[in-house]
Design a protein around this motif. Sequence first.
Motif, PDB file in Angstrom:
ATOM      1  N   VAL A  72       0.670  -0.599  -0.217  1.00 43.20           N
ATOM      2  CA  VAL A  72       0.552  -0.183   0.291  1.00 43.20           C
ATOM      3  C   VAL A  72       0.581   0.832  -0.357  1.00 43.20           C
ATOM      4  CG1 VAL A  72      -2.062   1.257   1.213  1.00 43.20           C
ATOM      5  CG2 VAL A  72      -1.964  -1.448   1.355  1.00 43.20           C
TER       6      VAL A  72
ATOM      7  N   ASP B 129       2.291   2.303  -3.506  1.00 42.50           N
ATOM      8  CA  ASP B 129       0.999   2.487  -4.405  1.00 42.50           C
ATOM      9  C   ASP B 129       1.063   4.678  -3.323  1.00 42.50           C
ATOM     10  OD1 ASP B 129       1.214   1.133  -6.081  1.00 42.50           O
ATOM     11  OD2 ASP B 129      -0.636   0.364  -4.637  1.00 42.50           O
ATOM     12  N   ALA B 130       1.701   4.662  -2.401  1.00 46.11           N
ATOM     13  CA  ALA B 130       0.790   5.880  -1.799  1.00 46.11           C
ATOM     14  C   ALA B 130       2.166   7.073  -2.058  1.00 46.11           C
ATOM     15  CB  ALA B 130       0.250   5.772   0.036  1.00 46.11           C
TER      16      ALA B 130
ATOM     17  N   ALA C  50      -4.134   4.856  -1.580  1.00 41.98           N
ATOM     18  CA  ALA C  50      -3.884   3.669  -2.139  1.00 41.98           C
ATOM     19  C   ALA C  50      -4.848   2.795  -1.183  1.00 41.98           C
ATOM     20  CB  ALA C  50      -2.270   3.712  -1.593  1.00 41.98           C
TER      21      ALA C  50
ATOM     22  N   ASN D  75      -6.099  -0.518  -3.655  1.00 46.82           N
ATOM     23  CA  ASN D  75      -5.860  -1.903  -2.999  1.00 46.82           C
ATOM     24  C   ASN D  75      -7.239  -3.206  -2.967  1.00 46.82           C
ATOM     25  OD1 ASN D  75      -3.161  -2.991  -3.200  1.00 46.82           O
ATOM     26  ND2 ASN D  75      -3.292  -0.589  -2.785  1.00 46.82           N
TER      27      ASN D  75
END
Length: 220
Positions: free
Chosen positions: A89, A92-93, A141, A145
């Motif tokens: 996570v 992605d952030a 994010a 997900n």
Amino acid sequence: MTEAAQERATAPHPPAARIGTRTRSVPRWWPLPAALLLGGLAGGVYGAVSTPEYTATSYVIAVPTSQTDPASAVGFAQAYSRVATQVAVLSDAQVAAGVPVGTLRSHVRAETSPDAPMVAISASSERPDTAMDMANAVARALTANASHVKKDTHVELLRFTRAVEPTEPSSPSTGLTTLVGACAGGLLGGLALLLRPRREAAHTTPTVPAPAAAAQRGGA
């Protein structure tokens, strides 16, 4: 009693006989105020020199679909709170947050309630805008997900509220750190007072025998 024994009995006591009765120039309780002062000073200096920290919080909520019940949503919310700080996570952030994954891992935490399907994602930083960006980026994010496995979990994760830029620091103020330091110093000073009498008793200097006992030995 002989004349020599009477002279020894009436003679002034030697200075060594008065060692245990000397007056103290410093009060016995001096460690307590000294420790309070030093502890408060140390706490005040720490609060004055430390950089203030700001915290922003974003909330996401787990919504059950028609194929599951609300209890399952609560369980998945707790699971997502543990996933929120994982590398999958955070990686992605990091672009939206403007900080690397290591910073997100050490400054972002996720919490949930045992009876509500909601996840609170909090981020801390020395800059209020950075804290806001990190919290919102991780929340986005996480929901992205979760949407990939929505067909399998039958639970949808949605943004509930966005994080806003904090106006006040969340770190302790200088007054609070001073108070905590004074309390810690007072505790140490009290312990020093409790331990000090035992040390003095162990180091007491023996006094000279009483004159009467000395006179009896001389007469004998």
